[in-house]
Design an enzyme around this catalytic site. Structure first.
Site, PDB file in Angstrom:
ATOM      1  N   ASN A  88      55.439  38.170  -3.236  1.00 12.87           N
ATOM      2  CA  ASN A  88      53.991  38.121  -3.031  1.00 12.87           C
ATOM      3  C   ASN A  88      53.569  36.814  -2.366  1.00 12.87           C
ATOM      4  OD1 ASN A  88      53.786  40.590  -4.452  1.00 12.87           O
ATOM      5  ND2 ASN A  88      53.733  39.521  -6.404  1.00 12.87           N
ATOM      6  N   GLN A  95      49.991  37.109  -5.682  1.00 12.22           N
ATOM      7  CA  GLN A  95      50.752  35.908  -6.047  1.00 12.22           C
ATOM      8  C   GLN A  95      49.993  35.128  -7.122  1.00 12.22           C
ATOM      9  OE1 GLN A  95      51.573  33.151  -2.796  1.00 12.22           O
ATOM     10  NE2 GLN A  95      53.129  32.062  -3.989  1.00 12.22           N
ATOM     11  N   HIS A 101      58.836  32.573  -4.512  1.00 11.87           N
ATOM     12  CA  HIS A 101      59.841  33.230  -5.349  1.00 11.87           C
ATOM     13  C   HIS A 101      59.969  34.682  -4.916  1.00 11.87           C
ATOM     14  CE1 HIS A 101      55.931  33.554  -7.322  1.00 11.87           C
ATOM     15  NE2 HIS A 101      56.313  34.768  -7.698  1.00 11.87           N
ATOM     16  N   HIS A 103      61.062  38.429  -6.405  1.00 11.73           N
ATOM     17  CA  HIS A 103      61.368  39.216  -7.609  1.00 11.73           C
ATOM     18  C   HIS A 103      62.536  40.151  -7.310  1.00 11.73           C
ATOM     19  CE1 HIS A 103      57.425  38.525  -9.759  1.00 11.73           C
ATOM     20  NE2 HIS A 103      57.048  38.253  -8.533  1.00 11.73           N
TER      21      HIS A 103
HETATM   22  P1  AMP Z   1      53.871  36.410  -8.775  1.00 11.69           P
HETATM   23  O1  AMP Z   1      52.773  37.274  -9.295  1.00 11.69           O
HETATM   24  O2  AMP Z   1      54.674  37.041  -7.679  1.00 11.69           O
HETATM   25  O3  AMP Z   1      53.391  35.016  -8.423  1.00 11.69           O
HETATM   26  O4  AMP Z   1      54.889  36.297  -9.981  1.00 11.69           O
HETATM   27  C1  AMP Z   1      54.959  35.273 -10.898  1.00 11.69           C
HETATM   28  C2  AMP Z   1      55.948  35.704 -11.941  1.00 11.69           C
HETATM   29  O5  AMP Z   1      56.393  34.567 -12.635  1.00 11.69           O
HETATM   30  C3  AMP Z   1      55.381  36.677 -12.974  1.00 11.69           C
HETATM   31  O6  AMP Z   1      56.149  37.878 -12.961  1.00 11.69           O
HETATM   32  C4  AMP Z   1      55.517  35.920 -14.290  1.00 11.69           C
HETATM   33  O7  AMP Z   1      55.869  36.769 -15.347  1.00 11.69           O
HETATM   34  C5  AMP Z   1      56.616  34.926 -13.975  1.00 11.69           C
HETATM   35  N1  AMP Z   1      56.587  33.695 -14.741  1.00 11.69           N
HETATM   36  C6  AMP Z   1      55.539  32.861 -14.885  1.00 11.69           C
HETATM   37  N2  AMP Z   1      55.903  31.789 -15.649  1.00 11.69           N
HETATM   38  C7  AMP Z   1      57.207  31.980 -15.970  1.00 11.69           C
HETATM   39  C8  AMP Z   1      58.152  31.238 -16.735  1.00 11.69           C
HETATM   40  N3  AMP Z   1      57.826  30.091 -17.338  1.00 11.69           N
HETATM   41  N4  AMP Z   1      59.410  31.713 -16.835  1.00 11.69           N
HETATM   42  C9  AMP Z   1      59.744  32.887 -16.254  1.00 11.69           C
HETATM   43  N5  AMP Z   1      58.901  33.628 -15.513  1.00 11.69           N
HETATM   44  C10 AMP Z   1      57.650  33.177 -15.390  1.00 11.69           C
END
Ligand code: AMP
Ligand code: ZN
Length: 137
Positions: A88, A95, A101, A103
């Site tokens: 994203n 995002q 990152h 997924h």
């Molecule tokens: P996005 O919406 O693509 O920015 O995804 C962010 C992702 O990071 C989400 O799926 C969250 O569940 C994950 N996330 C946020 N904080 C952490 C953390 N401390 N450890 C592991 N995953 C995380």
């Protein structure tokens, strides 16, 4: 470069512990805290890039190669039937963490994970407009 208040900088560089499944000089791969499916993981560069637009070419290449490698491992070890790569960029695209990152979401038959959109239809007008606008210069 790291960014002071970025949680993914801290996670990727091991300042905050994570459920790490892979690490090398440039990346850490750890399990998502709120998994969409069993094995949902995130590929995160150690260097700070807010999103794909900031990511350099070398990291681009390495991120996709890493997705292939870890995806193959998921297939072998988890027995998943498929894999979604989701990446994203920007709030409008969902995002929530502004450190690049990717997924890796293992998929299982009838798992009910909802990665979908309502298909529209490409009109001839839109097709002409968009190929002119976005086509190679
Ligand atoms: P996005 O919406 O693509 O920015 O995804 C962010 C992702 O990071 C989400 O799926 C969250 O569940 C994950 N996330 C946020 N904080 C952490 C953390 N401390 N450890 C592991 N995953 C995380
Ligand atoms: Zn960061």
């Amino acid at each position: 470069m790291r960014e002071e208040n970025c949680i993914f900088c801290k996670l990727a560089n091991g300042e905050i512990p994570s459920a790490t499944i892979y690490e090398d000089e440039d990346f850490r791969v750890f399990l998502d805290l709120n998994p969409a499916s069993r094995g949902h993981a995130l590929i995160v560069p150690k260097e700070h890039f807010a999103d794909l637009f900031e990511l350099d070419e070398e990291h681009c290449r390495k991120a996709l190669a890493l997705a292939k490698k870890i995806g193959a491992r998921m297939k072998e070890k988890l027995g998943c039937d498929g894999l979604n790569l989701v990446q994203n960029n920007g709030e409008a695209a969902g995002q929530t963490v502004f450190h690049f990152h990717m997924h890796l979401i293992p998929r299982y038959e009838a798992d009910g994970v909802g990665i979908s959109w309502k298909p529209g239809s490409l009109t001839p007008e839109a097709s002409a407009e968009l190929t002119a606008l976005l086509g190679a210069e």
